[in-house]
Every structure is written in structure tokens, then in C-alpha cells.
Enzyme design. Sequence first.
Site, mmCIF file in Angstrom:
data_model
loop_
_atom_site.group_PDB
_atom_site.id
_atom_site.type_symbol
_atom_site.label_atom_id
_atom_site.label_comp_id
_atom_site.label_asym_id
_atom_site.label_seq_id
_atom_site.Cartn_x
_atom_site.Cartn_y
_atom_site.Cartn_z
ATOM 1 N N LYS A 123 0.885 -1.164 -0.060
ATOM 2 C CA LYS A 123 0.082 -0.005 -0.059
ATOM 3 C C LYS A 123 1.013 1.358 -0.050
ATOM 4 O O LYS A 123 0.627 2.162 -0.719
ATOM 5 C CB LYS A 123 -1.000 -0.022 1.150
ATOM 6 C CG LYS A 123 -2.015 1.274 1.024
ATOM 7 C CD LYS A 123 -2.680 1.157 2.293
ATOM 8 C CE LYS A 123 -2.489 2.465 3.168
ATOM 9 N NZ LYS A 123 -3.186 2.303 4.507
ATOM 10 N N ASP A 141 -7.138 2.994 1.338
ATOM 11 C CA ASP A 141 -6.738 3.219 2.978
ATOM 12 C C ASP A 141 -8.246 3.222 3.575
ATOM 13 O O ASP A 141 -9.308 2.948 2.539
ATOM 14 C CB ASP A 141 -6.183 4.636 2.884
ATOM 15 C CG ASP A 141 -7.066 5.953 2.458
ATOM 16 O OD1 ASP A 141 -8.092 5.687 1.941
ATOM 17 O OD2 ASP A 141 -6.597 6.753 2.655
#
Length: 215
Positions: A123, A141
Amino acid sequence: MKKATKKEIEALKSTLLERYSEAVTELSYTNAFELVIAVSLSAQCTDKRVNLITPALFKAFPTPKDLANADIEEVKRLIQSCSFFNNKAINLIAMAKRVVEVYGGEIPLDEKELITLGGVGQKTAHVVLIEYTQANLMAVDTHVFRVSHRLGLSDDVSATATEATLVKKFKTNLHQLHQGLVLFGRYICTAKNPKCDSECFLNAFCKSKDGFKPR
Ligand code: SF4
């Protein structure tokens, strides 16, 4: 919950792209090294807090070499108002060491190489590449996850699966859509009291707004 139709997905995409054509991260940075630090610190921590922490950190350790040779207690002290600061300090120094030893002091702008750096997972790597190179990547997120579900774009239980679904559904302009979804979630489709009637410009596509109406 209902799923967004193909037609709705196309309309959502163009509306988001139009509204957030200029959107970039709200993290402060001036180069790739600072961006990797800021994104790493932002895990479980708000961008606002990270932006309060980083000026002194960047001043104390302006280059990977400086951070690689840092006293860990000094790094901890500078980032102590950030969640998980102990681990983050260890990872930041490890990241800098590898950047110096393996990459000649330059942040590698490649996903496979980025994820070999301390504390940099998929990520974080995606967020860095989206922001710094406008790569056609998605990162999920807390904001992107929540908004995708409320808009019927994903019913996946994990962030990773949501990312795959968004990539499949949107296909292109992913970096801009990521930036837009983050800002939309942070300021309009907030976790508590989303601004459904006052500010939401995606109201017509929403699959969950009825749940937020005052009873
Ligand atoms: S209508 Fe409300 S819940 Fe739905 S997308 Fe807009 S702000 Fe979010």
C-alpha cells in the site's frame, strides 16, 4: 447492499475525475525520500499529524545517508507523537540504510524494489508511486475502503480485495481516482456524519445514504 451498475461506474468515474482533476496528497514533501518517510509515518496516523512531525525530522535528516546513520532515540523523539513510533523509527532507519547500501542513495521508483525497503508494504509503495509518478495504481486506505462500499463499488471485506475490484472496475486514471476518493472520504463522505445532503455531489449514486438520515 446494491451494487453500482456499469453505467453508474462510468458516470462516477467521470464525475470524480472532473472534480478531483488536480488532487494530490496532503502530505508535505519535497522529494521522493521525504515522500516515502511521510507515507510510512501516515499509517494509522493522520496526514495533519504527519505534517506537524516531518519538518523537524527532514531538517535533522535531510538525506538517506543522514537517516541511515541516525541515533534511533533521536528519531523516536522526533516522531513520538505518531502512533507506533517505536517500530516506525526502526523501519525508517532500515529503509534509509537499504536506500544507501543498495540503491546508491536514490529511492527506487519501482514497486518490487520499494517493498524491499523497511516498513514499505504494497500500500505504501502504491501511494508513493501514485503521488510521485502518477502510476496507474490504486491504493485502498480507510477512506477509499469506506467510500467504495457506500457507493456500491465494492463489497469486499479486505482492502486488498477492494483494491483489485476498483482496478477491475475503473481500469484507467487510477492514480487520480485514488487521490479523489481519499479527499472525498476525508471531507465529504466522512466516517461519522457524512455530508450527504449538504455537500455530497455523488448523492445520486449512493447505495447507503438512507442509513445516515436523521430518524
Ligand atoms: S450520500 Fe452520504 S454516504 Fe452517500 S456517498 Fe454521499 S456523503 Fe457518502
